[in-house]
Scaffold this motif. Structure first.
Motif, PDB file in Angstrom:
ATOM      1  N   PHE A  64      85.005   7.674  77.571  1.00 38.60           N
ATOM      2  CA  PHE A  64      83.740   8.235  78.030  1.00 38.60           C
ATOM      3  C   PHE A  64      83.030   8.859  76.830  1.00 38.60           C
ATOM      4  O   PHE A  64      83.625   9.634  76.075  1.00 38.60           O
ATOM      5  CB  PHE A  64      83.977   9.296  79.100  1.00 38.60           C
ATOM      6  N   ALA A  66      80.080  11.294  75.707  1.00 34.29           N
ATOM      7  CA  ALA A  66      79.205  12.353  76.207  1.00 34.29           C
ATOM      8  C   ALA A  66      77.909  12.371  75.395  1.00 34.29           C
ATOM      9  O   ALA A  66      77.934  12.390  74.162  1.00 34.29           O
ATOM     10  CB  ALA A  66      79.913  13.703  76.100  1.00 34.29           C
ATOM     11  N   GLU A  97      77.707  10.956  80.734  1.00 29.32           N
ATOM     12  CA  GLU A  97      78.831  10.262  80.132  1.00 29.32           C
ATOM     13  C   GLU A  97      78.747   8.761  80.403  1.00 29.32           C
ATOM     14  O   GLU A  97      78.679   8.327  81.555  1.00 29.32           O
ATOM     15  CB  GLU A  97      80.159  10.803  80.669  1.00 29.32           C
TER      16      GLU A  97
END
Length: 395
Positions: A64, A66, A97
């Protein structure tokens, strides 16, 4: 995946945790950090804020990225920012994300992941070992001198190594590799480079704990150490007191034939002298004790400062070599001490004695002369009487 089998690694989490004596959650977080680092190197950019999630059941992983949501139409950095229109309902200033499944890693990325895992596992294992020593801070442990550098001595405790800095070493003390010594567990210092265990032999608490080992009455509360002042390798002053009437605190610490204090001196070396004195609630009396063996004439206290008056022959004793005695006494009492000369007492009594003796001698001489004169007069009168009697008889 080339060189990095995530499924196998997900299955090894429990094994690694048991082998390194670490929580499984810690090991899993380390592996996920390594996956994120490898993906950033292989697929992403240096500035990206990447985290990874490893599914232990399937062996799959997702990363992920950000990004901060910014206003549409503005110039932005795709690695760390995303326009509001593409943020799927996220408001400006919030974090969005992006998710990406991990498919494969190249050889370089796999090496990066393995290096991160090894390094983080070592750090976690070291941190876990150090956490055991947190309960031992302020106590004495015995270790072996493992290495002596210019300003640092490394002490081996088996599972970890303690660092003894120059300031924590006893001045003039020689450390031989392989020898066993006692040290005080001082603290655990943590910084960007990791954590390290700091130990000390120069601390005043080191002396205190040595006496705790030698004087069982401390544990029972019969005697107490109220204050310690130390210049390691030179001299230490300890103020002690008793909580039980009739118990001599100084004698308790010294021990029969001095065995207790000698045991402490054997550990720190004979070069360092130890003065054990009686603590007193009366500050003036405490100052007198702290400056021993000097004899004090009087003490004048004003706030956190005191004038200590001594005779001329006691001035050097009170000050000590290079000011050591008065400096340690100040540290012990918490009062700044100024040594001043007391006025020399007038020698009236001695003069009176001398005068009396001289007067007595003179009186004796006068009496002797009087007696002699009287005896001479009596002799003259006797002769005169004898001559008169002889003249009378002749007639």
């Amino acid at each position: 995946m080339e060189g990095l089998d995530l499924k196998q690694m997900s299955q090894m989490v429990k094994v690694i945790a048991e082998e390194k004596n670490l929580p499984e959650e810690t090991v899993l977080n380390i592996i996920e950090t390594a996956i994120a680092a490898a993906w950033r190197k292989e697929e992403g950019e240096k500035d990206m804020n990447v985290r990874a999630v490893l599914n232990r059941e399937t062996g799959g992983a997702t990363v992920f990225i950000a990004k901060e949501v910014i206003e549409d139409g503005l110039a932005y950095n795709p690695a760390t920012e995303i326009p509001e229109g593409e943020a799927e309902g996220k408001a400006i200033g919030e974090t969005f994300e992006e998710s990406h499944p991990v498919t494969k890693f190249g050889r370089v990325a796999s090496m990066t992941a393995k290096q991160v895992i090894m390094q983080r596992l070592r750090e976690a294992e070291h941190e876990a070992i150090l956490s055991i020593f947190e309960d031992k801070i302020g106590t004495i442990m015995t270790g072996m001198v493992a290495r002596v550098d210019r300003n640092i001595v490394r002490i081996d405790f088996g599972r970890t190594t303690g660092i003894m800095l120059k300031s924590d070493q006893i001045d003039g003390e020689y450390y031989q590799v392989g020898s066993r010594i006692k040290v005080l567990i001082k603290t655990i210092e943590r910084n960007e480079r990791g954590a390290q265990l700091l130990v000390s032999r120069s601390s005043a608490d080191f002396i205190k704990q040595l006496f705790v080992q030698e004087v069982p009455e401390i544990e029972t509360g019969v005697v107490e150490i109220r204050a310690i002042a130390r210049e390691a390798g030179r001299r230490t002053k300890i103020a002690v007191t008793s909580t039980v009437p009739g118990v001599d605190p100084v004698g308790t610490f010294v021990g029969g034939r001095g065995v207790r204090v000698q045991a402490v001196m054997n550990e720190i070396g004979d070069r360092e002298k130890i003065d054990i004195i009686n603590w007193s609630e009366n500050l003036s009396e405490f100052i007198r004790e702290a400056l021993s063996p000097a004899e004090i004439t009087r003490v004048e206290i004003e706030d956190k400062r005191a004038k200590v008056f001594v005779t001329e022959d006691q001035q050097s004793v009170a000050i000590g070599r290079q000011g050591q005695n008065v400096r340690l006494a100040s540290m012990l009492t918490g009062i700044e001490l100024d040594i001043e000369l007391a006025e020399a007492p007038k020698k009236k009594k001695r003069a009176n004695v001398e005068d009396s003796l001289l007067s007595a001698l003179q009186e004796n001489e006068s009496e002797a002369e009087t007696v002699a004169a009287e005896e001479a007069t009596e002799a003259t009168e006797a002769e005169t009487n004898a001559e008169s009697e002889e003249a009378t008889d002749a007639e």
